[in-house]
Design a protein around this motif. Sequence first.
Motif, PDB file in Angstrom:
ATOM      1  N   TYR A 197       0.835  -1.189   0.000  1.00  0.00           N
ATOM      2  CA  TYR A 197       0.000   0.000   0.000  1.00  0.00           C
ATOM      3  C   TYR A 197       0.875   1.246   0.000  1.00  0.00           C
ATOM      4  O   TYR A 197       1.976   1.257   0.544  1.00  0.00           O
ATOM      5  CB  TYR A 197      -0.919   0.012   1.229  1.00  0.00           C
ATOM      6  N   CYS A 198       0.382   2.294  -0.618  1.00  0.00           N
ATOM      7  CA  CYS A 198       1.173   3.514  -0.770  1.00  0.00           C
ATOM      8  C   CYS A 198       0.951   4.453   0.411  1.00  0.00           C
ATOM      9  O   CYS A 198       1.090   5.666   0.271  1.00  0.00           O
ATOM     10  CB  CYS A 198       0.803   4.213  -2.085  1.00  0.00           C
ATOM     11  N   PHE A 199       0.587   3.912   1.559  1.00  0.00           N
ATOM     12  CA  PHE A 199       0.333   4.726   2.740  1.00  0.00           C
ATOM     13  C   PHE A 199       1.188   4.243   3.908  1.00  0.00           C
ATOM     14  O   PHE A 199       1.684   3.120   3.909  1.00  0.00           O
ATOM     15  CB  PHE A 199      -1.149   4.664   3.144  1.00  0.00           C
ATOM     16  N   ALA A 200       1.324   5.111   4.891  1.00  0.00           N
ATOM     17  CA  ALA A 200       2.020   4.722   6.112  1.00  0.00           C
ATOM     18  C   ALA A 200       1.200   3.672   6.853  1.00  0.00           C
ATOM     19  O   ALA A 200      -0.002   3.510   6.610  1.00  0.00           O
ATOM     20  CB  ALA A 200       2.230   5.948   6.997  1.00  0.00           C
ATOM     21  N   CYS A 251      -8.663  -3.372   1.577  1.00  0.00           N
ATOM     22  CA  CYS A 251      -8.224  -2.001   1.807  1.00  0.00           C
ATOM     23  C   CYS A 251      -7.572  -1.939   3.185  1.00  0.00           C
ATOM     24  O   CYS A 251      -7.999  -2.634   4.106  1.00  0.00           O
ATOM     25  CB  CYS A 251      -9.425  -1.061   1.742  1.00  0.00           C
ATOM     26  N   GLN A 252      -6.583  -1.100   3.336  1.00  0.00           N
ATOM     27  CA  GLN A 252      -5.799  -1.070   4.557  1.00  0.00           C
ATOM     28  C   GLN A 252      -6.607  -0.616   5.769  1.00  0.00           C
ATOM     29  O   GLN A 252      -7.099   0.495   5.800  1.00  0.00           O
ATOM     30  CB  GLN A 252      -4.595  -0.135   4.373  1.00  0.00           C
ATOM     31  N   GLU A 253      -6.751  -1.481   6.749  1.00  0.00           N
ATOM     32  CA  GLU A 253      -7.342  -1.198   8.061  1.00  0.00           C
ATOM     33  C   GLU A 253      -8.796  -0.724   7.962  1.00  0.00           C
ATOM     34  O   GLU A 253      -9.081   0.429   7.704  1.00  0.00           O
ATOM     35  CB  GLU A 253      -6.502  -0.150   8.796  1.00  0.00           C
ATOM     36  N   ARG A 254      -9.712  -1.664   8.206  1.00  0.00           N
ATOM     37  CA  ARG A 254     -11.147  -1.355   8.084  1.00  0.00           C
ATOM     38  C   ARG A 254     -11.905  -1.550   9.389  1.00  0.00           C
ATOM     39  O   ARG A 254     -13.136  -1.656   9.379  1.00  0.00           O
ATOM     40  CB  ARG A 254     -11.751  -2.238   6.991  1.00  0.00           C
ATOM     41  N   THR A 255     -11.213  -1.593  10.506  1.00  0.00           N
ATOM     42  CA  THR A 255     -11.871  -1.808  11.789  1.00  0.00           C
ATOM     43  C   THR A 255     -12.884  -0.705  12.061  1.00  0.00           C
ATOM     44  O   THR A 255     -12.578   0.480  11.945  1.00  0.00           O
ATOM     45  CB  THR A 255     -10.835  -1.829  12.929  1.00  0.00           C
TER      46      THR A 255
END
Length: 382
Positions: A197-200, A251-255
């Motif tokens: 992923y292109c995010f931190a 998708c990154q982190e969906r909690t």
Amino acid sequence: MPPTDNQGSFLNRISIRRNQVVYEHEVEDLEQFQKHVTDRLSELSPEAATVDQPETLLSIAWFRRLLDAFLCCEAEFKAVVIMGRDATNFAKSPLDRLIPEHLDRTVKALDICNAITHGIDLLLHWQKLAQIAVDSLQQRPIGEGHVKRARKALNTLLSSITIDDKENHHHGKSAAAAAAAAAKDHATIGNLRSLSYCFARSWSAAKQIQAMSSNLVAPRGGEPTGLVIPVYLMSFVLVFVMWAMVAAIPCQERTGLGAHMQLPKQFSWAHPMIGLQEKIGELWKKKEKKGRSGLLEETQRLEKLGKNLVEFADGFTFPVEAEKAEEVAAQVAEMAEICRRMEELVPVQLQVREVFHRIVRSRAEALDVLDQVTKMTTQIQY
């Protein structure tokens, strides 16, 4: 010769009438915009499915229609609110606050579009793994080598789905990279390309959605109408579309994504959106209990079939009983159909990119209008 009082009165009446016609035309445009959004959202409801359009909620075909609907709404919103609009309108309250807030949401939506694009890449890898299994299990006569190759592909697929689900709830390395690490013993089927992923690590799709909707409050009865309503409406549509995509696609982190937006029930366009939101929310609750990765219909069916076929492969003996062979053939045929449907993820990815570029262009045009407002309200220093 100067105009008489009667002439002046006549010209005043003409001016008032002209302004009234312009106002009535604008009101009609705003009402049409709300009606068109309502119609498009209603067509996305499962109850609206027909023989010609039998796709179910959160299927790939459904998302293609959702993104088409968004692009149509966005184009009409720009025509009604931005294009040819007197810049002084944006300097008045509450638009002087609502427009910048909407533009801030669009920036967060661009991040989500980028994340969804990477998620679709991962889904396409899953599709390739499933296709390997299909090609192997469709061989006749089927032998131990074919079954072994299919089992390796399916184990890698299921490991990737499981790890992706875990990584989306605990910040860590990307789903595909983690899947590749888990599948290092399956070199014969190729290494998964890293889809980092292109995010931190701290970036969260769920938090982006929450930030987009946190200050999204429907206009009160005492607030002026006019352009306020379409700005609120387009903000709700934007948040809903991004929320639905994050719920379905890795998708990154969906909690915490299952939390609902507070939609304004007093507007007709909110009713179909509320219905869709409730149905997706119910599916999300089931997903959290079962630990599945995303709500996309094809992904869930792929996972279920993959588990069944792995069980068959683990207990494989030659020759296969006729009844068992028939059962497996039906499951393989269903997986082949899902693989065919997942090829439509490529045009979905193109649509997401179009959404991204459309948002960028519209945002730039809105910023130009706000820049005009700033110039008009800034006093010239002599």
